[in-house]
Every structure is written in C-alpha cells, then in structure tokens.
Design a protein around this motif. Structure first.
Motif: not given
Length: 182
Positions: A153-182
């Motif tokens: 479960p420690v590995f799962v906890l680390v993966l899930c924490g990394g996934a939250v950070i990764h998905f959130t970072t990409v989501l913010v970048k995507l939101s900024l791209q969409i805002k600029r583009r459209f």
C-alpha cells in the motif's frame, strides 16, 4: 533517434503508464506466484492502479493529439479524463492509507471490517467481468505483502499521490491552453 523535446513533453505520461502497469502486474505476480490472496482493500487499490494506468495511456494519446491538432473536442475529452483521474487517484490513495492504518494497529481488525461484497458496485462489476484479476480471495490482516521491504500500500500511496500531482498539473496547463486558444 528519440526527439528530446517529445521525450521531455511526454516523460511524465510515460512514467505514469510504466509505474502503474508495473505495479498492476506486480500485484498479479504476487497473487499467482506467491499465492498472496487479495483482500477487499487490495482489490480496491488494484482497481485504482489499473485506472491510473489506463487513464495515463489514453491521456497520453489524447494529449499528443491535443498538442498536434488543437481541437476542442479532444481537449474536452482529455479534461474529463484528467478530472476522473484526479478523483480515482485521490480515492486510491485514501484506500491505501486506510489499509496501512489497519495494518499498523493490530487491534483495528477487531473493530473494523474490510468488506466482502463487490468493491466496485454493480455498475462497474470488475470482479464479475475479470474475476482472475479483481475477485476478492483473501481477508484483511496485518500481514500485508511487501516488495523491496516496503508494504504494497505504500507504493500505491506514492503512485496515487504522484498521479494526483501529474493529472492536476496537466489539467491546469490544459485549462490555460484552452483559455488562450478559444
């Protein structure tokens, strides 16, 4: 030859895909080679890890097309995928934390139940669709499988924490791209 710009842009996606599917296959290996029977919480974590891998794979493909084609429909699909990835990753992290908490306190098993019905409900009956991978065969106990001396479960906890950070970072970048583009 690998284009360094593509590798830099896609490294986080590829890391998430490799880490999650590696962990998923590791869990299957432990189940069938070392005869470690997965409990209710193990199966929930396995489902979260599988979804993170699947979302990362689909997200990688959509992300690549979003950058190349700059289409709103693909950006919206990626946006929804990232939101669901954040939710599932957060949930998987919570389950892993709960599992560790139960394992650390031996008395907790006397006062809590691990669950025995389908951990995914009737709408997503993975245990019925793919029983060799998602069927509950064990009971929760303080004896949790370890890899490299660390509880799973420690590995799962680390993966899930990394996934939250990764998905959130990409989501913010995507939101900024969409805002600029459209």
């Amino acid at each position: 030859m690998i284009n360094k710009e593509i590798l830099k842009r896609d490294a986080s996606w590829l890391l998430m895909i490799i880490a999650s599917f590696g962990m998923f296959l590791g869990a299957i290996f432990y189940q069938y080679v070392f005869d470690m029977k997965p409990c209710y919480m193990c199966i929930q974590q396995r489902g979260a890890v599988f979804y993170i891998g699947l979302a990362s794979f689909v997200g990688y493909i959509l992300h690549t097309h979003t950058i190349e084609k700059k289409r709103l429909s693909i950006s919206c699909m990626l946006f929804l995928l990232l939101l669901s990835g954040i939710v599932v990753s957060f949930w998987g992290g919570q389950v892993a934390y709960q599992h560790l908490s139960l394992a650390e306190n031996p008395m907790s098993f006397l006062f809590s139940t691990c669950g025995s019905s389908s951990p995914f409900g009737k709408f997503l009956a993975l245990d019925e669709w793919w029983p060799a991978v998602f069927e509950i065969n064990g009971v929760c106990s303080s004896n949790i499988a370890k890899a490299l001396g660390v509880k799973m479960p420690v590995f799962v906890l680390v993966l899930c924490g990394g996934a939250v950070i990764h998905f959130t970072t990409v989501l913010v970048k995507l939101s900024l791209q969409i805002k600029r583009r459209f």
